[in-house]
Write a protein that holds these residues in place. Structure first.
Motif, PDB file in Angstrom:
ATOM      1  N   VAL A  89       0.844  -1.202   0.000  1.00  0.00           N
ATOM      2  CA  VAL A  89       0.000   0.000   0.000  1.00  0.00           C
ATOM      3  C   VAL A  89       0.877   1.249   0.000  1.00  0.00           C
ATOM      4  N   ARG A  90       1.925   1.257   0.822  1.00  0.00           N
ATOM      5  CA  ARG A  90       2.840   2.410   0.833  1.00  0.00           C
ATOM      6  C   ARG A  90       3.494   2.608  -0.527  1.00  0.00           C
ATOM      7  N   HIS A 143       2.355   1.791  -3.550  1.00  0.00           N
ATOM      8  CA  HIS A 143       1.475   2.119  -4.663  1.00  0.00           C
ATOM      9  C   HIS A 143       0.453   3.214  -4.378  1.00  0.00           C
ATOM     10  N   HIS A 144       0.303   3.615  -3.138  1.00  0.00           N
ATOM     11  CA  HIS A 144      -0.730   4.611  -2.821  1.00  0.00           C
ATOM     12  C   HIS A 144      -0.325   5.986  -3.357  1.00  0.00           C
ATOM     13  N   ASP A 180      -0.981   8.965  -2.368  1.00  0.00           N
ATOM     14  CA  ASP A 180      -0.600   9.948  -1.350  1.00  0.00           C
ATOM     15  C   ASP A 180       0.835   9.766  -0.870  1.00  0.00           C
ATOM     16  N   GLY A 214       2.205   6.470  -7.727  1.00  0.00           N
ATOM     17  CA  GLY A 214       1.068   5.756  -7.163  1.00  0.00           C
ATOM     18  C   GLY A 214       0.166   5.210  -8.249  1.00  0.00           C
ATOM     19  N   ALA A 271      -3.643   3.619  -8.635  1.00  0.00           N
ATOM     20  CA  ALA A 271      -4.925   3.316  -8.011  1.00  0.00           C
ATOM     21  C   ALA A 271      -5.392   1.904  -8.357  1.00  0.00           C
ATOM     22  N   ILE A 331      -3.544  -0.551  -6.232  1.00  0.00           N
ATOM     23  CA  ILE A 331      -4.066  -0.507  -4.857  1.00  0.00           C
ATOM     24  C   ILE A 331      -5.332  -1.358  -4.759  1.00  0.00           C
ATOM     25  N   ASN A 349      -5.636  -4.577  -2.309  1.00  0.00           N
ATOM     26  CA  ASN A 349      -6.673  -4.653  -1.284  1.00  0.00           C
ATOM     27  C   ASN A 349      -7.601  -5.848  -1.502  1.00  0.00           C
TER      28      ASN A 349
END
Length: 97
Positions: free
Chosen positions: A32-33, A35-36, A38, A44, A46, A49, A53
């Motif tokens: 997550v870190r 590919h996110h 933010d 990143g 989406a 992500i 998930n």
């Protein structure tokens, strides 16, 4: 859930066949870190992500519904050093006299 879904989730996470729930959670945080948007900025992704998930959901569902075996043989498979201790603890060379 189908087995193919479970295998695909492991591939997305880059994990082997035998992992702990702790390893799954740590790998999820790492992915997550990575590919996110933010935290990764322009790098990143989406869609990635969403895949991560979804794979995490499959792995968690499997782990939460897994029926643990507390049989002696399973214990020794999970703890090979205890198997060695049980086998050789009473021998003069390794254990007591």
């Amino acid at each position: 859930m189908r087995y193919a879904n479970l295998v695909r989730a492991l591939e997305i996470f880059g994990l082997p066949d035998r992992v702990t729930l702790r390893e799954i959670k740590a790998r999820h945080r790492e992915l997550v870190r990575r590919h996110h948007p933010d935290s990764a900025g322009e790098e990143g992704d989406a869609e990635q992500i969403r895949l991560v998930n979804a794979a995490y959901g499959i792995l968690r569902e499997y782990a939460e519904n897994y029926r643990f075996s507390f049989a002696e043989e399973e214990f020794y498979e999970q703890n090979p050093e205890e198997r060695l201790r049980m086998q050789f603890a009473n021998t003069p060379l390794w254990g007591s006299k």
